[in-house]
Motif scaffolding. Structure first.
Motif, mmCIF file in Angstrom:
data_model
loop_
_atom_site.group_PDB
_atom_site.id
_atom_site.type_symbol
_atom_site.label_atom_id
_atom_site.label_comp_id
_atom_site.label_asym_id
_atom_site.label_seq_id
_atom_site.Cartn_x
_atom_site.Cartn_y
_atom_site.Cartn_z
ATOM 1 N N TYR A 58 0.833 -1.202 0.000
ATOM 2 C CA TYR A 58 0.000 0.000 0.000
ATOM 3 C C TYR A 58 0.872 1.258 0.000
ATOM 4 N N THR A 82 -2.117 6.692 7.545
ATOM 5 C CA THR A 82 -3.423 6.062 7.686
ATOM 6 C C THR A 82 -3.964 5.732 6.311
ATOM 7 N N GLY A 83 -5.057 5.006 6.287
ATOM 8 C CA GLY A 83 -5.699 4.666 5.019
ATOM 9 C C GLY A 83 -5.894 3.179 4.842
ATOM 10 N N LEU A 84 -5.197 2.387 5.618
ATOM 11 C CA LEU A 84 -5.341 0.935 5.530
ATOM 12 C C LEU A 84 -5.738 0.442 6.910
ATOM 13 N N ASP A 85 -6.908 -0.158 7.026
ATOM 14 C CA ASP A 85 -7.466 -0.550 8.316
ATOM 15 C C ASP A 85 -7.020 -1.964 8.688
ATOM 16 N N ALA A 86 -6.587 -2.144 9.934
ATOM 17 C CA ALA A 86 -6.147 -3.462 10.412
ATOM 18 C C ALA A 86 -7.288 -4.452 10.457
ATOM 19 N N ALA A 87 -8.507 -3.981 10.591
ATOM 20 C CA ALA A 87 -9.658 -4.878 10.656
ATOM 21 C C ALA A 87 -9.856 -5.651 9.348
ATOM 22 N N LEU A 88 -9.326 -5.127 8.249
ATOM 23 C CA LEU A 88 -9.408 -5.852 6.980
ATOM 24 C C LEU A 88 -8.702 -7.201 7.062
ATOM 25 N N GLN A 90 -8.299 -8.809 10.041
ATOM 26 C CA GLN A 90 -8.702 -9.356 11.339
ATOM 27 C C GLN A 90 -7.560 -9.221 12.346
ATOM 28 N N ARG A 92 -5.397 -6.452 15.155
ATOM 29 C CA ARG A 92 -5.666 -5.398 16.130
ATOM 30 C C ARG A 92 -5.097 -4.058 15.695
ATOM 31 N N SER A 93 -3.885 -4.050 15.145
ATOM 32 C CA SER A 93 -3.285 -2.780 14.733
ATOM 33 C C SER A 93 -2.378 -2.986 13.528
ATOM 34 N N THR A 95 0.524 -0.428 11.687
ATOM 35 C CA THR A 95 1.220 0.858 11.676
ATOM 36 C C THR A 95 2.108 0.935 10.444
#
Length: 142
Positions: A58, A82-88, A90, A92-93, A95
């Protein structure tokens, strides 16, 4: 008379066999539990590894956008991106960092990309970090 001397020996053998079987069952349960823990850690580690890998991909796509001949230097300011979510993944974080580095007397700009992903929680938490170096080249095509 011989029969009366052996009274209770079957009971002793039965208690011994039951004790041995209980110890073996406890050992098998412990091995199974250990195997499940190992499998869980491997799954979390794989998720974290792929999340970190995707984070670097990314960053590279933001640093060197398609259709541009130069790098987007606004991406690499040393701040978390930012811009890429850890939830994608599964996790927790996640960075993401991009820093500009000067190496020697080279005329090319170099970028140090770092993605750190943490998956799981508590005792079952796994962190993986991937580092990538990228270099902006000058356009030498005629």
């Amino acid at each position: 008379m011989f029969y009366s001397k052996q009274r209770g020996s079957a009971l002793m053998v039965a208690i011994f066999v039951m004790t041995v079987m209980a110890v073996m069952a406890a050992a098998m349960i412990r091995i199974d539990w250990s195997g499940q823990t190992t499998t869980t850690r491997e799954v979390l580690a794989t998720r974290a590894w792929f999340a970190a890998h995707s984070g670097n991909e990314y960053l590279l796509s933001r640093l060197f956008p398609l259709g541009q001949t130069t790098a987007d230097t606004q991406v690499c300011l040393g701040q978390p991106i930012t811009g890429l979510d850890a939830a994608l993944f599964q996790c927790r974080s996640l960075t993401l960092r991009c820093e500009t580095r000067e190496v020697g007397t080279q005329s090319h700009q170099q970028y140090y990309l770092t993605a750190t992903a943490t998956c799981g929680s508590g005792e079952m938490s796994v962190t993986r970090t991937q580092e990538t170096w990228a270099k902006a080249l000058s356009d030498t095509t005629p």
